[in-house]
Design a protein around this motif. Structure first.
Motif, PDB file in Angstrom:
ATOM      1  N   ILE A 185      -9.165  -7.175 -22.922  1.00 49.02           N
ATOM      2  CA  ILE A 185      -8.406  -6.964 -24.157  1.00 49.02           C
ATOM      3  C   ILE A 185      -6.909  -7.120 -23.945  1.00 49.02           C
ATOM      4  CG2 ILE A 185     -10.156  -5.438 -25.124  1.00 49.02           C
ATOM      5  CD1 ILE A 185      -8.239  -3.100 -24.531  1.00 49.02           C
ATOM      6  N   THR A 186      -6.448  -7.029 -22.674  1.00 51.39           N
ATOM      7  CA  THR A 186      -5.019  -7.249 -22.459  1.00 51.39           C
ATOM      8  C   THR A 186      -4.666  -8.713 -22.634  1.00 51.39           C
ATOM      9  OG1 THR A 186      -5.379  -7.485 -20.074  1.00 51.39           O
ATOM     10  CG2 THR A 186      -4.824  -5.288 -20.889  1.00 51.39           C
ATOM     11  N   GLU A 187      -5.604  -9.607 -22.361  1.00 50.72           N
ATOM     12  CA  GLU A 187      -5.362 -11.041 -22.530  1.00 50.72           C
ATOM     13  C   GLU A 187      -5.735 -11.507 -23.931  1.00 50.72           C
ATOM     14  OE1 GLU A 187      -6.721 -15.325 -20.525  1.00 50.72           O
ATOM     15  OE2 GLU A 187      -7.253 -13.416 -19.566  1.00 50.72           O
ATOM     16  N   THR A 195     -17.447 -12.716 -25.568  1.00 52.04           N
ATOM     17  CA  THR A 195     -16.879 -13.444 -24.428  1.00 52.04           C
ATOM     18  C   THR A 195     -15.467 -12.969 -24.116  1.00 52.04           C
ATOM     19  OG1 THR A 195     -18.178 -15.383 -25.057  1.00 52.04           O
ATOM     20  CG2 THR A 195     -16.365 -15.729 -23.510  1.00 52.04           C
ATOM     21  N   GLN A 196     -14.647 -12.789 -25.136  1.00 53.26           N
ATOM     22  CA  GLN A 196     -13.259 -12.386 -24.923  1.00 53.26           C
ATOM     23  C   GLN A 196     -13.061 -10.874 -24.966  1.00 53.26           C
ATOM     24  OE1 GLN A 196     -10.768 -14.659 -27.619  1.00 53.26           O
ATOM     25  NE2 GLN A 196     -11.180 -16.589 -26.552  1.00 53.26           N
ATOM     26  N   LYS A 221      -0.645  -3.474 -19.295  1.00 55.66           N
ATOM     27  CA  LYS A 221      -0.048  -3.377 -17.966  1.00 55.66           C
ATOM     28  C   LYS A 221       1.400  -2.898 -18.035  1.00 55.66           C
ATOM     29  CE  LYS A 221       0.459  -5.987 -13.660  1.00 55.66           C
ATOM     30  NZ  LYS A 221       1.841  -5.624 -13.412  1.00 55.66           N
ATOM     31  N   SER A 222       2.150  -3.355 -19.028  1.00 54.86           N
ATOM     32  CA  SER A 222       3.550  -2.984 -19.112  1.00 54.86           C
ATOM     33  C   SER A 222       3.715  -1.484 -19.291  1.00 54.86           C
ATOM     34  CB  SER A 222       4.228  -3.730 -20.261  1.00 54.86           C
ATOM     35  OG  SER A 222       3.581  -3.441 -21.480  1.00 54.86           O
ATOM     36  N   LEU A 223       2.842  -0.884 -20.120  1.00 51.95           N
ATOM     37  CA  LEU A 223       2.910   0.554 -20.339  1.00 51.95           C
ATOM     38  C   LEU A 223       2.500   1.318 -19.090  1.00 51.95           C
ATOM     39  CD1 LEU A 223       1.432   0.860 -23.939  1.00 51.95           C
ATOM     40  CD2 LEU A 223       3.816   0.956 -23.253  1.00 51.95           C
ATOM     41  N   VAL A 224       1.497   0.800 -18.377  1.00 49.61           N
ATOM     42  CA  VAL A 224       1.058   1.446 -17.156  1.00 49.61           C
ATOM     43  C   VAL A 224       2.193   1.473 -16.138  1.00 49.61           C
ATOM     44  CG1 VAL A 224      -0.506   1.272 -15.198  1.00 49.61           C
ATOM     45  CG2 VAL A 224      -1.357   0.869 -17.495  1.00 49.61           C
ATOM     46  N   ASP A 225       2.903   0.344 -16.011  1.00 47.11           N
ATOM     47  CA  ASP A 225       3.988   0.266 -15.050  1.00 47.11           C
ATOM     48  C   ASP A 225       5.089   1.282 -15.371  1.00 47.11           C
ATOM     49  OD1 ASP A 225       2.681  -1.766 -13.775  1.00 47.11           O
ATOM     50  OD2 ASP A 225       3.793  -3.384 -14.766  1.00 47.11           O
ATOM     51  N   ILE A 226       5.377   1.452 -16.644  1.00 44.27           N
ATOM     52  CA  ILE A 226       6.455   2.356 -17.053  1.00 44.27           C
ATOM     53  C   ILE A 226       6.057   3.805 -16.875  1.00 44.27           C
ATOM     54  CG2 ILE A 226       7.768   3.167 -19.068  1.00 44.27           C
ATOM     55  CD1 ILE A 226       7.636   0.254 -20.102  1.00 44.27           C
ATOM     56  N   ASN A 227       4.785   4.120 -17.168  1.00 44.87           N
ATOM     57  CA  ASN A 227       4.363   5.521 -17.248  1.00 44.87           C
ATOM     58  C   ASN A 227       3.618   6.019 -16.023  1.00 44.87           C
ATOM     59  OD1 ASN A 227       5.167   6.368 -20.034  1.00 44.87           O
ATOM     60  ND2 ASN A 227       4.006   4.524 -20.536  1.00 44.87           N
ATOM     61  N   GLN A 228       3.830   5.434 -14.872  1.00 39.21           N
ATOM     62  CA  GLN A 228       3.155   5.907 -13.672  1.00 39.21           C
ATOM     63  C   GLN A 228       3.670   7.279 -13.265  1.00 39.21           C
ATOM     64  OE1 GLN A 228       3.351   3.067 -10.513  1.00 39.21           O
ATOM     65  NE2 GLN A 228       2.006   1.591 -11.530  1.00 39.21           N
ATOM     66  N   ASN A 229       2.722   8.120 -12.883  1.00 34.62           N
ATOM     67  CA  ASN A 229       3.035   9.464 -12.398  1.00 34.62           C
ATOM     68  C   ASN A 229       3.028   9.420 -10.883  1.00 34.62           C
ATOM     69  OD1 ASN A 229       3.112  12.124 -11.605  1.00 34.62           O
ATOM     70  ND2 ASN A 229       1.430  12.797 -12.943  1.00 34.62           N
TER      71      ASN A 229
END
Length: 479
Positions: A150-152, A145-146, A23-31
């Protein structure tokens, strides 16, 4: 359809990596000029293509399972045919399965819920169940199960193989309930061209396959599953044109086997299957094997599995047979579940007393359908199925079904590898110069990255399952 397939593949490829970012990378790299929401049709096409390429490709199929079940053999670089591998040899199935297939199918499920389109969810659950089946069939205990987040869970725990199979049966039940022929349309489906009724049959057929995987360990559960499928009523794959498969196109979207043979000449057909086809006078021989380039007394010549390099090359590149032209064609399909397999599975279920169907009739139908799959004429089919050597033996259904199913699954290395371990037929001899002390492989070893990146959970899995070696039997492999 071909144009759409290609377009979706290109677009889907661009999206595959995006959805697995943290999520952190997505927030930074939004177009600001592009949509931040992946489209399920693109993701679906991309996930199907990525999985099929890996399933039918070099590392898991050509350099492993096709050799283990002795469909193919190596005439050059024979280490894999002698069971010599490193801890990176089986990485593709794991890496692509988790990071490109399951991640994107999970994303489709989330989008389906958000967009109130349960048909996308059902299709994604069927495909995800297939991918997880491939993983547990070959490695044993795996993260399940997990693996949904994968982010968690960056270092997911491993679930026991029994628990994985049971969970997949539940997932397929959920998929079946989600799939609605009167519901919202989907797009991006390059297996069934968005036909939901065929996905419902695919879901049941995969559920049948998994029920038989657990049949030696959990016969009552397997029987219960088949009763539920019968009560549900959508049926199984019931014609050759309903086979679940990805039909490839021309380059660059060609069959991985075709792509490899364009530039390499490492492989020949195995002597084991050639000898069996000659023994049975099986009309699939010229489909499965190519004539030798130089004239030879038998026209089709297989080579023994697991020869030393010099011994293999001394047999002659022009005096030994490559796989048949059907399998080398750019548009050859990657078969996931065929109609013939479903009939063999139904025959076995009946032989075990799980259903009231006639196993001998279903067995004969399965052979007939397999032959028709390759355009064999009716007269040849009748002659073959009437042969005493091909007749169903009720006293040893595993032998009859195991040997004929092995022939019918030619090319489907991973599925044939699982069924050979489960049914114990045909009885194969180890590689001539094999390195496993007279044994054959019965699993894949975990990728080395699991030891370095998920070491605690890897060690726990190995402690419970057994040594991380090719000869450790998995839970479903009883005998």
């Amino acid at each position: 359809m071909k144009l759409k397939y290609t377009t979706l593949l290109l677009s889907g490829t661009l999206l595959l990596s995006a959805v697995s970012c943290k999520k952190s990378l997505v927030d930074i790299n939004q177009n600001p000029n592009a949509s931040q929401v992946a489209q399920p049709d693109y993701l679906l096409t991309g996930a199907i293509k990525a999985t099929a390429d890996t399933y039918w490709g070099t590392a898991n199929n050509m350099d492993a399972s096709l050799l283990f079940v002795q469909y193919w053999a190596k005439i050059q670089y024979t280490d894999p045919d002698r069971y010599i591998y490193t801890n990176t040899s089986f990485q593709d199935l794991w890496t692509v399965g988790y990071s490109r297939s399951i991640v994107n199918l999970n994303q489709i499920i989330k989008l389906a819920d958000a967009q109130a389109n349960p048909n996308y969810k059902g299709v994604a659950l069927v495909l995800r169940s297939w991918v997880f089946t491939l993983l547990t069939d070959n490695y044993g205990d795996i993260p399940y199960t997990q693996a949904s987040n994968i982010t968690e869970y960056l270092t997911p725990v491993y679930d026991k193989q029994k628990d994985v199979y049971f969970s997949l049966l539940d997932d397929l039940k959920t998929a079946q309930a989600s799939l609605n022929t009167s519901g919202k349309a989907i797009a991006g489906d390059v297996i069934y061209n968005n036909n939901i009724s065929l996905w419902k049959k695919f879901a049941n057929s995969l559920r049948l396959r998994i029920a038989l995987r657990i049949a030696d360990r959990e016969p009552e559960k397997a029987k219960q599953v088949l009763a539920e499928i019968q009560a549900e009523g959508s049926g199984y794959i019931s014609a050759n044109n309903e086979t679940a498969q990805l039909v490839y196109l021309s380059s660059p979207n060609q069959n991985p086997i075709s792509n490899l043979f364009d530039t390499r000449d490492d492989y020949r057909i195995s002597k084991t299957i050639v000898d069996k086809l000659f023994e049975l006078n099986d009309p699939r021989l010229p489909v499965y094997a190519s004539p030798t380039k130089d004239a030879t007394p038998k026209t089709y010549v297989g080579i023994p599995n697991g020869l030393l390099v010099g011994d293999a090359s001394n047999l002659g590149f022009t005096k030994t047979s490559k796989p048949g032209a059907y399998f080398l064609a750019p548009g050859a399909p990657a078969v996931i579940i065929s109609y013939a397999e479903v009939l063999f599975d139904r025959a076995e279920a009946a032989a075990r007393g799980f259903t009231a169907e006639n196993p001998a009739e279903l067995y004969k139908q399965a052979i007939t359908v397999s032959l028709k799959q390759y355009g064999i004429a009716d007269a040849a089919i009748n002659t073959y199925t009437a042969s005493p050597a091909v007749q169903y033996d009720a006293a040893n259904f595993k032998k009859s079904i195991g040997e004929q199913k092995w022939i019918a699954l030619f090319g489907q290395g991973l599925e044939a590898f699982a069924e050979w371990r489960r049914l114990d037929y045909p009885q194969l001899a180890p590689a001539v110069a094999g390195t496993l002390n007279g044994k054959l492989p019965v699993r894949f070893i975990y990728p080395g990255t699991e030891q370095s990146l998920n070491g605690v959970n890897y060690k726990t899995a190995v402690a419970g399952q057994g040594a991380d070696v090719l000869t450790t039997k998995l839970w479903f492999d009883v005998n």
